[in-house]
Design a protein around this motif. Structure first.
Motif, PDB file in Angstrom:
ATOM      1  N   ALA A  21       0.828  -1.206   0.000  1.00 16.15           N
ATOM      2  CA  ALA A  21       0.000   0.000   0.000  1.00 16.15           C
ATOM      3  C   ALA A  21       0.864   1.258   0.000  1.00 16.15           C
ATOM      4  O   ALA A  21       1.914   1.309   0.642  1.00 16.15           O
ATOM      5  N   ALA A  22       0.402   2.267  -0.725  1.00 15.28           N
ATOM      6  CA  ALA A  22       1.131   3.538  -0.762  1.00 15.28           C
ATOM      7  C   ALA A  22       0.182   4.652  -1.157  1.00 15.28           C
ATOM      8  O   ALA A  22      -0.812   4.424  -1.846  1.00 15.28           O
ATOM      9  N   ASN A  23       0.510   5.871  -0.705  1.00 15.78           N
ATOM     10  CA  ASN A  23      -0.219   7.057  -1.161  1.00 15.78           C
ATOM     11  C   ASN A  23       0.799   8.160  -1.408  1.00 15.78           C
ATOM     12  O   ASN A  23       1.359   8.727  -0.496  1.00 15.78           O
ATOM     13  N   GLY A  24       1.045   8.449  -2.687  1.00 19.80           N
ATOM     14  CA  GLY A  24       2.144   9.335  -3.049  1.00 19.80           C
ATOM     15  C   GLY A  24       1.761  10.690  -3.559  1.00 19.80           C
ATOM     16  O   GLY A  24       2.587  11.389  -4.157  1.00 19.80           O
ATOM     17  N   ASN A  25       0.527  11.128  -3.328  1.00 20.41           N
ATOM     18  CA  ASN A  25       0.109  12.456  -3.767  1.00 20.41           C
ATOM     19  C   ASN A  25       0.986  13.521  -3.103  1.00 20.41           C
ATOM     20  O   ASN A  25       1.195  13.498  -1.889  1.00 20.41           O
ATOM     21  N   ALA A  26       1.478  14.456  -3.892  1.00 16.06           N
ATOM     22  CA  ALA A  26       2.422  15.448  -3.384  1.00 16.06           C
ATOM     23  C   ALA A  26       1.822  16.373  -2.346  1.00 16.06           C
ATOM     24  O   ALA A  26       2.553  17.002  -1.578  1.00 16.06           O
ATOM     25  N   SER A  27       0.488  16.478  -2.291  1.00 11.66           N
ATOM     26  CA  SER A  27      -0.118  17.371  -1.307  1.00 11.66           C
ATOM     27  C   SER A  27      -1.015  16.648  -0.315  1.00 11.66           C
ATOM     28  O   SER A  27      -1.523  17.272   0.613  1.00 11.66           O
ATOM     29  N   GLY A  28      -1.213  15.348  -0.492  1.00  8.75           N
ATOM     30  CA  GLY A  28      -2.106  14.651   0.421  1.00  8.75           C
ATOM     31  C   GLY A  28      -1.718  13.218   0.712  1.00  8.75           C
ATOM     32  O   GLY A  28      -2.522  12.440   1.220  1.00  8.75           O
ATOM     33  N   GLY A  29      -0.473  12.854   0.427  1.00  3.82           N
ATOM     34  CA  GLY A  29       0.010  11.506   0.694  1.00  3.82           C
ATOM     35  C   GLY A  29       1.171  11.527   1.668  1.00  3.82           C
ATOM     36  O   GLY A  29       1.783  12.576   1.892  1.00  3.82           O
ATOM     37  N   ASN A  30       1.489  10.369   2.227  1.00  3.72           N
ATOM     38  CA  ASN A  30       2.613  10.324   3.165  1.00  3.72           C
ATOM     39  C   ASN A  30       3.535   9.137   2.908  1.00  3.72           C
ATOM     40  O   ASN A  30       4.187   8.638   3.809  1.00  3.72           O
ATOM     41  N   TYR A  46       3.152  -5.202  -7.290  1.00  2.68           N
ATOM     42  CA  TYR A  46       2.525  -5.293  -5.975  1.00  2.68           C
ATOM     43  C   TYR A  46       2.032  -3.932  -5.483  1.00  2.68           C
ATOM     44  O   TYR A  46       1.348  -3.852  -4.460  1.00  2.68           O
ATOM     45  N   VAL A  47       2.393  -2.876  -6.222  1.00  4.11           N
ATOM     46  CA  VAL A  47       1.973  -1.508  -5.892  1.00  4.11           C
ATOM     47  C   VAL A  47       0.924  -1.056  -6.899  1.00  4.11           C
ATOM     48  O   VAL A  47       1.103  -1.202  -8.112  1.00  4.11           O
ATOM     49  N   ASP A  48      -0.162  -0.507  -6.423  1.00  8.05           N
ATOM     50  CA  ASP A  48      -1.215   0.041  -7.275  1.00  8.05           C
ATOM     51  C   ASP A  48      -0.605   1.137  -8.167  1.00  8.05           C
ATOM     52  O   ASP A  48      -0.012   2.090  -7.646  1.00  8.05           O
ATOM     53  N   PRO A  49      -0.728   1.037  -9.483  1.00  6.70           N
ATOM     54  CA  PRO A  49      -0.181   2.075 -10.366  1.00  6.70           C
ATOM     55  C   PRO A  49      -0.707   3.470 -10.054  1.00  6.70           C
ATOM     56  O   PRO A  49      -0.053   4.477 -10.329  1.00  6.70           O
ATOM     57  N   GLY A  50      -1.914   3.539  -9.494  1.00  3.60           N
ATOM     58  CA  GLY A  50      -2.481   4.848  -9.163  1.00  3.60           C
ATOM     59  C   GLY A  50      -1.980   5.428  -7.864  1.00  3.60           C
ATOM     60  O   GLY A  50      -2.297   6.571  -7.520  1.00  3.60           O
ATOM     61  N   ALA A  51      -1.161   4.660  -7.132  1.00  3.24           N
ATOM     62  CA  ALA A  51      -0.741   5.085  -5.795  1.00  3.24           C
ATOM     63  C   ALA A  51       0.040   6.394  -5.800  1.00  3.24           C
ATOM     64  O   ALA A  51       0.008   7.144  -4.830  1.00  3.24           O
TER      65      ALA A  51
END
Length: 435
Positions: A199-208, A253-258
């Motif tokens: 799992a990952a969240n890479g949004n530059a303004s809302g991910g960590n 294993y990582v969601d391309p949209g992450a």
């Protein structure tokens, strides 16, 4: 904490307003002062660390303090996270600020550099005599100790830990991982049932995701800073950690949209059972909610290929200021507060993990096995942003806690740049910013 990104904003301080220059300019207007008398109230400012019941409960605890003769009565002010950096900086410059407060996780270290902080050495010494000192979880007080003294005292904890969906692992015929290789094996099994195992969240303004990435660096004995507090990123330990992340991306294993996901998006993927495993916040189950929450389990710390264990954590803190009725007032109030703050956890107000063993052992806290495991198993191996060179935080960490360079680093890693490219780019940027 409501969302991971909100938690980030709570810890980040001067990095969010462009570094120490802004406060330096304000600090030039005046310096913090001490002294005073009991006729002057003791101002306690606290942040909204939890849900709607946090600040009312906290205010009740604060105003329940009955000072000894000659000491000051407290007042309470809740400071909202929106624009909190400017609120504190302006208050310091005008001498209208609190005597005691919480705030951003690096705030005390920046304000100590500017001369506003009253060090807590005498307070800590007094706690050695009344039992509070021995009540802290292992190593926590050391995170606040600089060469000149304790700039603050730990208050609540946030960290990044391994979560997995037990039902999805069972469906995939997989076991919770114990090391990097078994992590890859479990992620491969999840992929076969259409679930992402990293799992990952890479949004530059809302991910960590930058926190997750640094967590894996620490997991392998690496990190950002050397023993002198200087960025030292292009190391074997860090390259190996990013190679592990790169392998997860390459194998699907990582969601391309992450790379564009915010924490909210990530929570939705967990809830939809599209994410089956990953590093996330202590409150993930509560953030996800619904029927999925009951299937979310905190795993054990995993061993890296070098055999090491570790994680990134954030010891949020409370600090004292020189602008106070008296240092004795501030210390007496904090001693009272730490003896009575357990209600913030036993009433489940939503504050982060406790720093005191006595609170962690209460029936109310023990009722959540995931939170118990985080405190019992993850906290002892966790390290701060200062890793691998040190334990205590320091002013330079403000350059990596929720900053543009870290967001860029995160996106470089998730977009497929080589480990050395990503680490070198961050190293170059930080060396240019940290003087």
């Amino acid at each position: 904490m409501s969302t991971p990104r909100a938690a980030v904003s709570r810890r980040g301080f001067l990095g969010l307003i462009g570094g120490s220059a802004a406060v330096t300019a304000l600090a030039a207007c005046s310096t913090g002062g001490g002294g005073g008398s009991a006729s002057r109230p003791l101002k306690f400012w606290n942040m909204p660390w939890g849900g709607p019941q946090f600040n009312p409960t906290d205010k009740q605890i604060t105003l329940g303090y009955k000072p000894a003769s000659g000491l000051s009565t407290p007042t309470y002010q809740a400071v909202q996270w929106a624009n909190f950096t400017q609120t504190f900086a302006t208050a310091m410059a005008s001498k209208t600020g609190p005597a005691v407060s919480s705030g951003g996780g690096t705030q005390a270290f920046q304000f100590a550099k500017q001369g506003f902080i009253a060090e807590a050495d005498d307070l800590v010494d007094s706690w050695k005599k009344n039992g509070i000192y021995d009540d802290f979880l292992p190593g926590l007080l050391d995170t606040m100790k600089t060469p000149s003294g304790y700039v603050a005292v730990p208050y609540n904890l946030d960290m990044r830990v391994l979560w997995y969906n037990k039902s999805l692992l069972e469906k995939a015929g997989a076991e919770p991982p114990t090391d990097w290789q078994s992590y890859l094996d479990t992620a491969a099994a999840l992929k076969k049932i259409g679930v992402y195992g990293f799992a990952a969240n890479g949004n530059a303004s809302g991910g960590n995701a930058f926190q997750m990435i640094v967590g894996f660096m620490i997991n392998n004995g690496g990190g950002i800073f050397d023993a002198e507090g200087k960025p030292n990123l292009v190391t074997t330990a860090n390259i190996q950690a990013l190679e592990f992340i790169e392998e997860n991306i390459r194998k699907g294993y990582v969601d391309p949209g992450a790379i564009s996901y915010t924490a909210t998006n990530s929570n939705s993927q967990w809830k939809a059972e599209k994410f089956g495993m990953g590093i996330d916040v202590p409150g993930l189950a509560a953030n996800v909610g619904g029927t999925t929450a009951a299937d979310l389990v905190v795993g054990d710390p995993i061993a890296s290929d070098s055999g090491k264990k570790g994680a990134l954590y954030f010891p949020n803190n409370i600090m004292m200021y020189k602008n106070t009725p008296s240092q004795k007032d501030s210390e007496a109030f904090l001693t009272y507060y730490y003896k009575h703050m357990a209600e913030l956890w036993t009433k489940k107000t939503g504050i982060g993990l406790p720093v005191l063993k006595s609170i962690a052992s209460t029936p109310e806290f023990q009722s959540d096995p995931n939170q118990v495991k985080i405190v019992k198993v993850w906290q002892p191996v966790a390290k701060t942003w200062a890793a691998p060179g040190g334990t205590a935080l320091f002013s330079n960490v403000s350059y990596v806690d929720s900053t543009t360079p870290m967001n860029t680093f995160m996106q470089n890693v998730l977009s497929g740049k080589t480990p050395k490219e990503s680490l070198t780019a961050l190293q170059t940027t930080l060396k240019g910013e940290i003087k």
